[in-house]
Design a protein around this motif. Sequence first.
Motif, PDB file in Angstrom:
ATOM      1  N   GLY A 163       0.806  -1.214   0.000  1.00  0.00           N
ATOM      2  CA  GLY A 163       0.000   0.000   0.000  1.00  0.00           C
ATOM      3  C   GLY A 163       0.838   1.262   0.000  1.00  0.00           C
ATOM      4  N   GLY A 164       1.925   1.260   0.787  1.00  0.00           N
ATOM      5  CA  GLY A 164       2.801   2.427   0.816  1.00  0.00           C
ATOM      6  C   GLY A 164       3.503   2.656  -0.499  1.00  0.00           C
ATOM      7  N   GLN A 167       1.026   4.165  -2.951  1.00  0.00           N
ATOM      8  CA  GLN A 167       0.783   5.577  -2.717  1.00  0.00           C
ATOM      9  C   GLN A 167       1.943   6.420  -3.206  1.00  0.00           C
ATOM     10  OE1 GLN A 167      -1.473   7.807  -2.755  1.00  0.00           O
ATOM     11  NE2 GLN A 167      -2.496   7.095  -0.898  1.00  0.00           N
ATOM     12  N   THR A 188      -2.914   9.255   2.921  1.00  0.00           N
ATOM     13  CA  THR A 188      -2.346   8.295   3.873  1.00  0.00           C
ATOM     14  C   THR A 188      -3.409   7.466   4.573  1.00  0.00           C
ATOM     15  OG1 THR A 188      -2.308   9.939   5.668  1.00  0.00           O
ATOM     16  CG2 THR A 188      -0.337   9.756   4.299  1.00  0.00           C
ATOM     17  N   LEU A 191      -2.893   3.621   5.715  1.00  0.00           N
ATOM     18  CA  LEU A 191      -1.476   3.257   5.808  1.00  0.00           C
ATOM     19  C   LEU A 191      -1.057   3.129   7.270  1.00  0.00           C
ATOM     20  CD1 LEU A 191       0.119   5.607   3.117  1.00  0.00           C
ATOM     21  CD2 LEU A 191      -0.713   3.263   2.836  1.00  0.00           C
ATOM     22  N   ASP A 192      -0.125   2.216   7.537  1.00  0.00           N
ATOM     23  CA  ASP A 192       0.402   2.107   8.887  1.00  0.00           C
ATOM     24  C   ASP A 192       1.248   3.338   9.197  1.00  0.00           C
ATOM     25  OD1 ASP A 192       3.442   1.456   8.491  1.00  0.00           O
ATOM     26  OD2 ASP A 192       2.404   0.137   7.106  1.00  0.00           O
ATOM     27  N   THR A 195       4.734   3.661   7.327  1.00  0.00           N
ATOM     28  CA  THR A 195       4.566   3.992   5.910  1.00  0.00           C
ATOM     29  C   THR A 195       4.009   5.401   5.756  1.00  0.00           C
ATOM     30  OG1 THR A 195       4.140   1.659   5.446  1.00  0.00           O
ATOM     31  CG2 THR A 195       3.516   3.244   3.755  1.00  0.00           C
ATOM     32  N   GLN A 196       3.064   5.765   6.627  1.00  0.00           N
ATOM     33  CA  GLN A 196       2.507   7.115   6.600  1.00  0.00           C
ATOM     34  C   GLN A 196       3.594   8.152   6.818  1.00  0.00           C
ATOM     35  OE1 GLN A 196      -1.305   8.628   8.751  1.00  0.00           O
ATOM     36  NE2 GLN A 196       0.333   8.915  10.215  1.00  0.00           N
ATOM     37  N   GLN A 420       2.940  -2.880  10.918  1.00  0.00           N
ATOM     38  CA  GLN A 420       3.092  -2.262   9.608  1.00  0.00           C
ATOM     39  C   GLN A 420       2.317  -3.027   8.545  1.00  0.00           C
ATOM     40  OE1 GLN A 420       7.361  -2.395   9.172  1.00  0.00           O
ATOM     41  NE2 GLN A 420       7.640  -0.333   9.966  1.00  0.00           N
ATOM     42  N   SER A 421       2.134  -2.396   7.384  1.00  0.00           N
ATOM     43  CA  SER A 421       1.544  -3.086   6.248  1.00  0.00           C
ATOM     44  C   SER A 421       2.413  -4.289   5.890  1.00  0.00           C
ATOM     45  CB  SER A 421       1.445  -2.144   5.039  1.00  0.00           C
ATOM     46  OG  SER A 421       0.600  -1.062   5.312  1.00  0.00           O
TER      47      SER A 421
END
Length: 641
Positions: A163-164, A167, A188, A191-192, A195-196, A420-421
Motif C-alpha cells: 500500500g505504501g 501511494q 495516507t 497506511l500504517d 509507511t505514513q 506495519q503493512s
Amino acid sequence: MSTPTRSTNAPSCSVSGLRVVLGRGGPDVVDDIAFDVAEGEILALVGESGSGKTTIATALLAHTRRGARIDAGTVRLDGRDLLAAPPREARGRRGSEVAYVPQDPAASLNPVMRIGRQIREVLDVHHAGTPAERDARVREVLAEVALPGDDAFLRRYPHQLSGGQLQRVAIAMAFTLRPRVLVLDEPTTGLDVTTQAHVLATVRELCARHSVAAVYVTHDLAVVGELAHRVAVMYAGRIVEIGPRERIFAAPAHPYTRALLVAVPSVTEPRVLEGIPGSAPSPGRRPSGCRFHDRCAFAEAECAEHEPELTAVRSGTSGAPDRTDDAGPAATGDVPVLTATGEVPVLTATGDLPVLMRCRRADHVRAQPLEFTVAAPVGTGRPEPVLTVRGLTARYGNRPILHGIDVEVGRNECVAVVGQSGSGKSTLSRAIGGLHEEWNGTVSFQGTPLPPGARSRSRELRKAVQYVFQNPYLALNPRMTVGRIVRRPLELFGLARGADATRRVHELLGQVMLSPAVYDLRPDRLSGGERQRVAIARALACEPELLICDEVTSALDVSVQAAIVSLLEELRASRGLSMLFVTHNLALVRSLATRVAVLSDGLIVEEGPTADVLDRPSAAYTQQLLRDTPGRADEPVGEGA
C-alpha cells in the motif's frame, strides 16, 4: 481591522467565490470558498465527511463528481483561471499545472498495466520531451519518492506492490510533470504509521524542493499538526475557520474546530472520545443562520437568524486585535503564508496572521480552555475467552504469512492488533472471519472450532462473528440502496421484516451518525466515511457477539470515529460485545483496546495490557511504531528509545 499588505509575488493557486451545486438550480455542495496557496505551502482542508473537502479538491482541477457542477467562482493557477478555460485547455493543464493524488491508489491505478508504463503514460499524453527523456524522467521521479527505478520494478503490476509503495507511485505520477499545484485527497488513509511517516516526508520534501503549492484533504488532525502550514476547517460547504496551524490548534475560535480537536485520540493517555451530537446536514437540508448552530454547545437564539461572515478574531483572549504587519519570518517555515480578509484572498509574508472564522461568539469560545476527559483505567484480569487462536499458520499459495499465532479475545473485551503493512494483520483477521482458507492451527469461538471457510460455518456462527472491511468502496453492493444493504442481514437471519425492519434500519443509521436521507441512496452518492458507516451499520444489524474490525475507522473523520468508538464501547457494556480490532492508529488503541498484540512479519513480538505496551514497550519494533506516530516523534518512548 487593518488589512494585510499584498505581496508582489502572486500565489500559485487562488480560489475565489467558488460554488458547486447539485444539478441546475439545486442546493449548494460548497459555497463562498476563497483561499490562496503560496509556493511551497501546504494548506490542509479538514472537516467531517460530507463537509465539502473532496468537492473543493476536485474543483481545483475543474472537475466535479457525477450530478454536481461548478456554478460560480474562479480557480487561478499562476494568474490564469482554470474554470474559464475551454475543455481541451483544461485537460492539458491537468497534470502539467495541477496534479491530483487520490485516496485509494489501488483503485485508481490500472491493474493490467505495468508501473513504468503507467508513469510514462503521463509524459506521453502531454508530449513532454523526447522518448529517451521520458524514460529517464520515469526513473528520476521514482527515485524522488524513494522507490527503485530499475527494470525489475518498472515491470511490476500494482498488485505486486504494498500500500505504501502504491501511494508513492501515485505521488510520483503527480510530480512527473512538476506541477505548480498538488491536490492530495486523503493520501495516507489506511497506511500504517511507519509507511505514513515516509509518505508525509516525501510530500513535505518534494513540495519544498520544487516550490509546489499543496492542498491536503484529510480528516486526520494528528497528520495536519505535523505537515500543514495552514488549516482551513470545513463545515456544511463553508470554510468556518482558517489560519496558521499552530494558532488554530492552540486556541480554536470556532466551536466546530474545538469539537473536532476534543474528538482526537491521544497515544499518551486514554481519553474518552466525544463525538459531535447530531450529524452534518446534507445539501438542501442545511439550517438557516449559522450552519453549525443546531449542534453547537455555545449557540444562542441569534445564531439561528443570520449566517456570520468570515472575519478575523482577536489575538489570544486579551482583547488585542490580530497583528497584520510584517512581523518577520513565518512561524510555520520559510514559505509565504496566505490568508483571506472577508471575501478577498490576499498574500502576506508574515507569520503572525489573523485567524478568520464564522462565529459571532468567537471571543467567548477562545476564552474557554480545551478540556479532555481521561478514561478510567481498565481492569487487568483476563475475562473468559470468546475467541481462542492457537498455532495459526497462514499462507498464500507457497508463501507463508503467519507463523504460529496465539491470541485470545475475552468476553466484553477489545483486543487490538497493530503493525506495519504486510505484517499479517489482515490475514489474521480474514482467517478468523472465514474469508481466508489457507491456514492450519485452531480457531475456536466459545469452544466450538471454526472451519476455515465461512460457507462451511453454521448460520448461527456466521451471525455471531461479523466482519467489517477496511475498504468501504469495495465492501458495498453498488446496485443496492443503503436501506437495502443494511436491511438484508436483518431478513437473512430472521431478525426483522417489513415495517419493523425499516424502523430498525433507521435506528442503525442513526447510531452511526447517518441522516435518514441516505436510506434511498446508492453507495456512489456517499463519501468514503459515509460508506464505512453503512458497512458498520450492516455488521451491527446482525447483533454479533464477536466483531472483527479491519481498519474500520481509517476512512472516518475524528468526530464520527469518536462516535463509533463510543457506540462500540456502549455495545461492549450493554451486550457484552467482543472485538478484534485491527488498526494502525495507536492513539485510537489507547482509547479503545483493553489489550494489544504487536505483529511483525507474521509473528507477535509483543502482547499485553494496552497501557503496558504503549508506555513501556519492550520490543524495538513497537518503539519504532510509537516514534512514527504523529505527535510522538520527539517524545522518549520506552527505556531503550
